[in-house]
Write a protein that holds these residues in place. Structure first.
Motif, PDB file in Angstrom:
ATOM      1  N   SER A  98      11.348  20.541   1.056  1.00  0.00           N
ATOM      2  CA  SER A  98      10.360  19.899   1.927  1.00  0.00           C
ATOM      3  C   SER A  98      10.434  18.400   1.728  1.00  0.00           C
ATOM      4  O   SER A  98      11.026  17.905   0.758  1.00  0.00           O
ATOM      5  CB  SER A  98       8.939  20.395   1.607  1.00  0.00           C
ATOM      6  N   GLY A  99       9.790  17.662   2.615  1.00  0.00           N
ATOM      7  CA  GLY A  99       9.704  16.222   2.452  1.00  0.00           C
ATOM      8  C   GLY A  99       8.954  15.852   1.192  1.00  0.00           C
ATOM      9  O   GLY A  99       9.304  14.879   0.510  1.00  0.00           O
ATOM     10  N   ALA A 197      10.747  10.035   7.829  1.00  0.00           N
ATOM     11  CA  ALA A 197      10.185  11.304   8.285  1.00  0.00           C
ATOM     12  C   ALA A 197       9.844  11.311   9.770  1.00  0.00           C
ATOM     13  O   ALA A 197      10.078  12.300  10.466  1.00  0.00           O
ATOM     14  CB  ALA A 197       8.931  11.636   7.459  1.00  0.00           C
ATOM     15  N   HIS A 198       9.295  10.201  10.269  1.00  0.00           N
ATOM     16  CA  HIS A 198       8.789  10.182  11.642  1.00  0.00           C
ATOM     17  C   HIS A 198       9.733   9.515  12.635  1.00  0.00           C
ATOM     18  O   HIS A 198       9.325   9.187  13.749  1.00  0.00           O
ATOM     19  CB  HIS A 198       7.422   9.498  11.676  1.00  0.00           C
ATOM     20  N   THR A 199      11.014   9.317  12.235  1.00  0.00           N
ATOM     21  CA  THR A 199      11.970   8.734  13.192  1.00  0.00           C
ATOM     22  C   THR A 199      13.093   9.683  13.560  1.00  0.00           C
ATOM     23  O   THR A 199      13.749   9.480  14.584  1.00  0.00           O
ATOM     24  CB  THR A 199      12.588   7.436  12.633  1.00  0.00           C
ATOM     25  N   LEU A 200      13.330  10.720  12.750  1.00  0.00           N
ATOM     26  CA  LEU A 200      14.372  11.691  13.078  1.00  0.00           C
ATOM     27  C   LEU A 200      14.009  12.416  14.369  1.00  0.00           C
ATOM     28  O   LEU A 200      12.923  12.984  14.496  1.00  0.00           O
ATOM     29  CB  LEU A 200      14.530  12.696  11.933  1.00  0.00           C
ATOM     30  N   GLY A 201      14.898  12.369  15.336  1.00  0.00           N
ATOM     31  CA  GLY A 201      14.643  12.980  16.632  1.00  0.00           C
ATOM     32  C   GLY A 201      13.878  12.092  17.593  1.00  0.00           C
ATOM     33  O   GLY A 201      13.678  12.454  18.752  1.00  0.00           O
ATOM     34  N   ILE A 224      15.482   9.115   3.219  1.00  0.00           N
ATOM     35  CA  ILE A 224      14.887  10.452   3.075  1.00  0.00           C
ATOM     36  C   ILE A 224      14.430  10.911   4.451  1.00  0.00           C
ATOM     37  O   ILE A 224      13.571  10.294   5.080  1.00  0.00           O
ATOM     38  CB  ILE A 224      13.721  10.436   2.068  1.00  0.00           C
ATOM     39  N   MET A 225      15.071  11.981   4.943  1.00  0.00           N
ATOM     40  CA  MET A 225      14.778  12.530   6.265  1.00  0.00           C
ATOM     41  C   MET A 225      14.031  13.851   6.106  1.00  0.00           C
ATOM     42  O   MET A 225      14.418  14.691   5.283  1.00  0.00           O
ATOM     43  CB  MET A 225      16.075  12.798   7.041  1.00  0.00           C
ATOM     44  N   THR A 226      12.995  14.038   6.901  1.00  0.00           N
ATOM     45  CA  THR A 226      12.201  15.262   6.845  1.00  0.00           C
ATOM     46  C   THR A 226      12.432  16.084   8.113  1.00  0.00           C
ATOM     47  O   THR A 226      12.448  15.537   9.215  1.00  0.00           O
ATOM     48  CB  THR A 226      10.706  14.917   6.700  1.00  0.00           C
ATOM     49  N   CYS A 233      11.675  22.153  12.214  1.00  0.00           N
ATOM     50  CA  CYS A 233      11.865  23.285  11.296  1.00  0.00           C
ATOM     51  C   CYS A 233      11.282  22.934   9.933  1.00  0.00           C
ATOM     52  O   CYS A 233      10.137  22.476   9.861  1.00  0.00           O
ATOM     53  CB  CYS A 233      13.329  23.710  11.221  1.00  0.00           C
ATOM     54  N   HIS A 234      12.010  23.140   8.840  1.00  0.00           N
ATOM     55  CA  HIS A 234      11.425  22.912   7.518  1.00  0.00           C
ATOM     56  C   HIS A 234      12.495  22.417   6.562  1.00  0.00           C
ATOM     57  O   HIS A 234      13.666  22.785   6.673  1.00  0.00           O
ATOM     58  CB  HIS A 234      10.806  24.201   6.970  1.00  0.00           C
ATOM     59  N   GLY A 235      12.078  21.581   5.609  1.00  0.00           N
ATOM     60  CA  GLY A 235      13.000  21.043   4.622  1.00  0.00           C
ATOM     61  C   GLY A 235      13.150  19.543   4.767  1.00  0.00           C
ATOM     62  O   GLY A 235      12.471  18.890   5.577  1.00  0.00           O
ATOM     63  N   ALA A 236      14.042  18.966   3.961  1.00  0.00           N
ATOM     64  CA  ALA A 236      14.295  17.524   3.989  1.00  0.00           C
ATOM     65  C   ALA A 236      15.656  17.267   3.368  1.00  0.00           C
ATOM     66  O   ALA A 236      16.254  18.166   2.755  1.00  0.00           O
ATOM     67  CB  ALA A 236      13.211  16.770   3.228  1.00  0.00           C
ATOM     68  N   VAL A 237      16.136  16.028   3.524  1.00  0.00           N
ATOM     69  CA  VAL A 237      17.429  15.678   2.948  1.00  0.00           C
ATOM     70  C   VAL A 237      17.368  14.264   2.394  1.00  0.00           C
ATOM     71  O   VAL A 237      16.697  13.391   2.965  1.00  0.00           O
ATOM     72  CB  VAL A 237      18.556  15.799   3.999  1.00  0.00           C
ATOM     73  N   VAL A 238      18.030  14.053   1.267  1.00  0.00           N
ATOM     74  CA  VAL A 238      18.221  12.705   0.727  1.00  0.00           C
ATOM     75  C   VAL A 238      19.653  12.286   1.026  1.00  0.00           C
ATOM     76  O   VAL A 238      20.610  12.981   0.657  1.00  0.00           O
ATOM     77  CB  VAL A 238      17.954  12.652  -0.788  1.00  0.00           C
ATOM     78  N   LEU A 239      19.793  11.158   1.717  1.00  0.00           N
ATOM     79  CA  LEU A 239      21.094  10.610   2.078  1.00  0.00           C
ATOM     80  C   LEU A 239      21.397   9.423   1.180  1.00  0.00           C
ATOM     81  O   LEU A 239      20.545   8.548   0.985  1.00  0.00           O
ATOM     82  CB  LEU A 239      21.095  10.150   3.535  1.00  0.00           C
TER      83      LEU A 239
END
Length: 380
Positions: A98-99, A197-201, A224-226, A233-239
């Protein structure tokens, strides 16, 4: 067993301040509250394609069975992380559950005892919680105020300094001047960490986020993308770098000591990213709706009460928990799902209605809710 008296008293205080949180019930009102900005969470196509992907690849498994370092690192992770790092033009991508887990894991593990963390005062609770678990010293700077940030930087010469911000802030919907911030971080050899978190998509030609859209991604220590917002959907990623990836796998406790995401969850992330790459229509629709919302609030005389924002988050300041809850309830009674944000989530006096704009909101719906808000505020 009865709750301890000191906990009961804390609940009573919340009730007296009209700030008690409660789980909402399901409703079929017009959505102005969810983070599903481009409608991916309700996409039947993404749902079916994720299911078909699992069936076609003979993945019939309900859970990950363990942490990723034990038995839970199913091969879908590698496929998905490879796609994500290529999509975001990053050296590496590491998926978290998750984020909250990503922020807690990163900030508790990466900055060390003699390091310093400088974070925007409006940073998300998950960032603050991660920082609170770190051994590094931490100090907040005034919101989007880089003079104040540089003043703090200069107090710590010859120190590893981590600067933390968000590309779109969750309560205000505003953004920092990212080009200026990158230059400042480079000037003082700081490590810049950005929550997107609030910019993806939402931002970019294919919803890749604001940092990449501005071509700053090669100058950022970590992004950090959420997935629970624009990706639906669900989850997050650290780039970040391959070294950062390796470090997090070894030291981020929220990554190490938790069961991995199920194959179905990871397949949904994979398919959603595939759709971002090819599906511009909803992203373009969202941009049009954000512009329309801003135009209408200005024409209706509501601009002074709104925080300046070009994002999908539009916040109208209505001070007082009781006052903002009353107005929100009247809008809900009209059939619109818009939520009040109360103190202590935001500072006292900064209570607000938080409007989330979506690609699937119609111009008629936007116009109606803003007209109702105008009538309530000005008692037309």
């Amino acid at each position: 067993m009865k709750l301890p008296e000191n906990l009961i008293q804390k609940l009573e205080t919340r009730k007296q301040n009209n700030a008690l949180r409660q789980l909402p019930s399901f409703n079929n009102r017009v959505d102005f509250s969810s983070n599903d900005y481009i409608g991916f969470s309700r996409s039947e196509t993404i749902f079916k394609q994720a299911h078909h992907y699992l069936i076609e690849n003979d993945i019939v498994q309900n859970g990950a069975t363990g942490s990723r370092l034990l038995s839970g690192n199913h091969y879908l992770y590698q496929i998905t992380e490879t796609l994500i790092k290529e999509f975001h033009e990053a050296e590496s991508a590491l998926i978290f559950n998750s984020g909250y887990d990503a922020n807690a894991g990163f900030f508790s593990a990466v900055p060390q005892r003699n390091d310093v963390i400088l974070y925007d005062e409006l940073s998300h609770a998950s960032i603050r919680d991660g920082i609170s678990m770190s051994n590094a010293k931490s100090f907040k700077f005034n919101h989007n105020d880089f003079e104040d940030l540089e003043r703090l930087i200069l107090k710590f010469p010859n120190t590893n300094i981590y600067i933390v911000t968000e590309t779109v802030f969750s309560m205000d919907g505003d953004s920092p001047n990212l080009e200026e911030l990158v230059l400042l971080s480079e000037k003082h050899n700081c490590y810049l960490v950005v929550d997107e978190a609030h910019t993806l998509g939402v931002f970019g030609e294919k919803g890749e986020g604001l940092i990449q859209y501005l071509n700053l991604h090669d100058r950022i220590f970590a992004r950090i993308m959420t997935f629970g917002k624009g990706l639906g959907c669900h989850g997050a990623v650290v780039l970040g770098s391959t070294e950062l990836n390796e470090y997090l796998v070894n030291f981020a406790r929220s990554f190490i000591y938790t069961t991995g995401l199920s194959p179905h969850s990871v397949a949904t992330i994979l398919v959603a990213y595939q759709h971002l790459a090819i599906e511009k229509e909803n992203i373009d629709k969202l941009r049009v709706k954000i512009i329309f919302f801003n135009q209408r609030k200005n024409l209706l005389g509501l601009k002074p009460m709104f925080v300046r924002s070009k994002s999908a988050i539009q916040s109208a300041i209505i001070p007082g928990n009781e006052n903002v809850k009353h107005i929100a309830q009247q809008l809900q009674d009209k059939g619109f799902d818009v939520k009040p944000i109360l103190s202590p989530t935001v500072p006292e006096g900064q209570e607000r209605l938080r409007f989330c704009i979506h690609s699937y909101n119609t111009e008629e719906e936007i116009n109606q809710i803003l007209e109702f808000l105008r009538d309530l505020i000005f008692q037309v």
